[in-house]
Design an enzyme around this catalytic site. Sequence first.
Site, PDB file in Angstrom:
ATOM      1  N   GLU A 280      29.359 -25.907 -44.550  1.00 41.58           N
ATOM      2  CA  GLU A 280      29.295 -24.454 -44.808  1.00 41.58           C
ATOM      3  C   GLU A 280      30.522 -23.979 -45.567  1.00 41.58           C
ATOM      4  OE1 GLU A 280      28.574 -22.079 -41.333  1.00 41.58           O
ATOM      5  OE2 GLU A 280      29.245 -20.251 -42.330  1.00 41.58           O
TER       6      GLU A 280
ATOM      7  N   ASP B  57      35.467 -10.546 -44.251  1.00 45.71           N
ATOM      8  CA  ASP B  57      34.274 -11.202 -43.705  1.00 45.71           C
ATOM      9  C   ASP B  57      33.577 -10.281 -42.695  1.00 45.71           C
ATOM     10  OD1 ASP B  57      32.501 -13.126 -42.798  1.00 45.71           O
ATOM     11  OD2 ASP B  57      33.968 -14.070 -41.482  1.00 45.71           O
TER      12      ASP B  57
ATOM     13  N   ASP C 238      23.859 -15.524 -38.546  1.00 46.54           N
ATOM     14  CA  ASP C 238      25.280 -15.672 -38.219  1.00 46.54           C
ATOM     15  C   ASP C 238      25.941 -14.322 -38.470  1.00 46.54           C
ATOM     16  OD1 ASP C 238      27.758 -16.477 -37.607  1.00 46.54           O
ATOM     17  OD2 ASP C 238      28.099 -17.669 -39.400  1.00 46.54           O
TER      18      ASP C 238
ATOM     19  N   HIS D 207      28.963 -23.550 -30.793  1.00 50.43           N
ATOM     20  CA  HIS D 207      30.134 -24.412 -30.959  1.00 50.43           C
ATOM     21  C   HIS D 207      30.403 -25.042 -29.600  1.00 50.43           C
ATOM     22  CE1 HIS D 207      30.907 -21.166 -33.912  1.00 50.43           C
ATOM     23  NE2 HIS D 207      31.474 -22.108 -34.633  1.00 50.43           N
TER      24      HIS D 207
ATOM     25  N   GLU E 221      25.929 -19.380 -46.427  1.00 50.82           N
ATOM     26  CA  GLU E 221      25.914 -18.091 -45.708  1.00 50.82           C
ATOM     27  C   GLU E 221      25.969 -16.941 -46.710  1.00 50.82           C
ATOM     28  OE1 GLU E 221      28.271 -17.444 -42.152  1.00 50.82           O
ATOM     29  OE2 GLU E 221      28.939 -15.509 -42.956  1.00 50.82           O
TER      30      GLU E 221
ATOM     31  N   LYS F 284      33.067 -21.328 -47.579  1.00 56.45           N
ATOM     32  CA  LYS F 284      33.544 -19.940 -47.511  1.00 56.45           C
ATOM     33  C   LYS F 284      34.784 -19.864 -48.392  1.00 56.45           C
ATOM     34  CE  LYS F 284      34.744 -16.366 -44.154  1.00 56.45           C
ATOM     35  NZ  LYS F 284      34.990 -16.058 -42.732  1.00 56.45           N
TER      36      LYS F 284
ATOM     37  N   HIS G 275      29.350 -15.281 -47.274  1.00 63.14           N
ATOM     38  CA  HIS G 275      30.404 -16.088 -47.878  1.00 63.14           C
ATOM     39  C   HIS G 275      30.277 -16.134 -49.403  1.00 63.14           C
ATOM     40  CE1 HIS G 275      30.984 -18.339 -43.805  1.00 63.14           C
ATOM     41  NE2 HIS G 275      31.195 -17.038 -43.727  1.00 63.14           N
TER      42      HIS G 275
ATOM     43  N   ASP H 155      30.073 -10.072 -41.726  1.00 61.07           N
ATOM     44  CA  ASP H 155      29.016 -10.598 -40.849  1.00 61.07           C
ATOM     45  C   ASP H 155      28.087  -9.510 -40.319  1.00 61.07           C
ATOM     46  OD1 ASP H 155      29.922 -13.202 -41.202  1.00 61.07           O
ATOM     47  OD2 ASP H 155      31.113 -13.223 -39.373  1.00 61.07           O
TER      48      ASP H 155
ATOM     49  N   ASP I 206      22.693 -19.515 -43.061  1.00 63.15           N
ATOM     50  CA  ASP I 206      23.293 -18.460 -42.239  1.00 63.15           C
ATOM     51  C   ASP I 206      22.990 -17.114 -42.878  1.00 63.15           C
ATOM     52  OD1 ASP I 206      24.269 -20.223 -40.392  1.00 63.15           O
ATOM     53  OD2 ASP I 206      26.396 -19.859 -40.813  1.00 63.15           O
TER      54      ASP I 206
ATOM     55  N   ASP J 159      31.955 -22.557 -27.336  1.00 63.43           N
ATOM     56  CA  ASP J 159      31.190 -21.372 -26.919  1.00 63.43           C
ATOM     57  C   ASP J 159      30.555 -21.683 -25.571  1.00 63.43           C
ATOM     58  OD1 ASP J 159      31.611 -20.351 -29.476  1.00 63.43           O
ATOM     59  OD2 ASP J 159      29.618 -20.923 -30.195  1.00 63.43           O
TER      60      ASP J 159
ATOM     61  N   MET K 285      20.706 -26.468 -33.675  1.00 67.24           N
ATOM     62  CA  MET K 285      21.958 -26.765 -34.380  1.00 67.24           C
ATOM     63  C   MET K 285      23.142 -26.683 -33.425  1.00 67.24           C
ATOM     64  SD  MET K 285      24.745 -24.840 -35.672  1.00 67.24           S
ATOM     65  CE  MET K 285      24.664 -23.400 -36.727  1.00 67.24           C
TER      66      MET K 285
HETATM   67  C1  GLT Z   1      32.316 -18.443 -37.512  1.00 74.02           C
HETATM   68  C2  GLT Z   1      32.114 -18.384 -39.001  1.00 74.02           C
HETATM   69  C3  GLT Z   1      30.745 -18.738 -39.387  1.00 74.02           C
HETATM   70  C4  GLT Z   1      30.371 -20.162 -39.083  1.00 74.02           C
HETATM   71  C5  GLT Z   1      30.351 -20.449 -37.633  1.00 74.02           C
HETATM   72  C6  GLT Z   1      30.111 -21.920 -37.458  1.00 74.02           C
HETATM   73  S1  GLT Z   1      31.716 -19.873 -36.792  1.00 74.02           S
HETATM   74  O1  GLT Z   1      31.679 -17.358 -36.902  1.00 74.02           O
HETATM   75  O2  GLT Z   1      32.418 -17.053 -39.446  1.00 74.02           O
HETATM   76  O3  GLT Z   1      30.481 -18.483 -40.722  1.00 74.02           O
HETATM   77  O4  GLT Z   1      29.046 -20.355 -39.508  1.00 74.02           O
HETATM   78  O5  GLT Z   1      31.281 -22.629 -37.304  1.00 74.02           O
HETATM   79 MN    MN Z   2      28.330 -18.951 -40.942  1.00 72.68          MN
HETATM   80 MN    MN Z   3      30.737 -15.215 -41.946  1.00 74.78          MN
END
Ligand code: GLT
Ligand code: MN
Ligand code: MN
Length: 386
Positions: free
Chosen positions: A180, A254, A286, A53, A216, A182, A219, A256, A244, A56, A87
């Site tokens: 993306e 969430d 991600d 980002h 993702e 979510k 998500h 991750d 992702d 970042d 990206m």
């Molecule tokens: C954040 C989010 C991710 C996105 C990223 C891109 S930032 O961590 O949870 O799913 O892909 O903006």
């Molecule tokens: Mn993501």
């Molecule tokens: Mn996520």
Amino acid sequence: MYDPKPEHKFTFGLWTVGNIGRDPFGEPVRAPLSPPGIVHLLAELGAWGVNFHDNDLVPIDATPAERDRIVADFKKALDDTGLVVPMATTNLFTDPVFRDGAFTSNDPKVRAYALQKTMNAMDLGAELGAKIYVFWGGREGTETDAGKNPLDAGKWFREALNFLCEYNIDQGYDYKFALEPKPNEPRGDIYLPTVGSMLGFIATLDHPRMVGVNPEVAHEHMAGLNFMHAVAQAWDAGKLFHIDLNDQKFGRYDQDFRFGAESIKSAFYLVKFLEDVGYAGSRHFDAHAYRSADLEDVKAFARGCMRTYLILKEKAEQFNADIEIQNLLADIKANDGSMDQFLGVYSKEKVTALKAHSFDRAAMGQRGQPYEQLDQLLIELLLGIR
Ligand code: GLT
Ligand code: MN
Ligand code: MN
């Protein structure tokens, strides 16, 4: 044998291995790593690329001189390691200004600022060679629908993307935009919550060919959906511009998690799908390490993501070569061609012939399929005894 190589196209965001372990209930547990430090760490682990980002890399209130110095140090790390930046994206969610959304904020000043910030971030990504530009609208949503009309929000989001597509053309950046979805978190409800809804929305844009999706795993799993099916639909539409990879218990916050940490079977189907169709884009992780991890364990996390992908890739090859599995599949899909006269492209002749044909519905309804056998073979393959 499962060592990552550049041709595997494994990438991580600066925010993934750089995650400091803050959560809504607790302070950071790990020291921040510098962007060049992360580049070196990823290179040591065998990744191909790094994504970021805007903030970042360059803090939101950096002066132009600070920006230039930071970018120069980052470029040097890329040159020293050979890592690429496939990206880039914009942080439109951390700063308080985005508390009610960015492109869909009710405040036109915020909507305009979000456009300005994104154009600057596109400039930064292009300077570092990025060709995919991700839009994750983390704050584009509501807690209460009393204050915002989803039709207004949709219109503003569409206008913003149309504006940025024109900017992309004007600047000659040649980005592909990847939206993306979510379903929720950090908003109570986020607009365009699934891959399917994003695909529907893309068709309404001025430059639909420039825009695809960045699905993702976590998500779609948060929404209780089958991720591989979503990816397949995006692929079929020619819209799988990025992906992702991570993992997640269904129905939770969430998480991750490390790729494959939770739902091995879903991860297998996903890897098999991507490899079978020949997806050529980044395999982007991600995800972040558990909050309990120290730096050594963060490295184990990142290695684990890539290693699990490569193991599942091998398992997919094994599935495709397994005689017993393939014989079952051949029986399941057996086709003697007798229905070709009715199926496929519409014609008046087919209609007449099909209406005149009599089917033995009762016999057809008696036919079972050996999916139990097939699934058990898959389980045994995944458990390593085939
Ligand atoms: C954040 C989010 C991710 C996105 C990223 C891109 S930032 O961590 O949870 O799913 O892909 O903006
Ligand atoms: Mn993501
Ligand atoms: Mn996520």
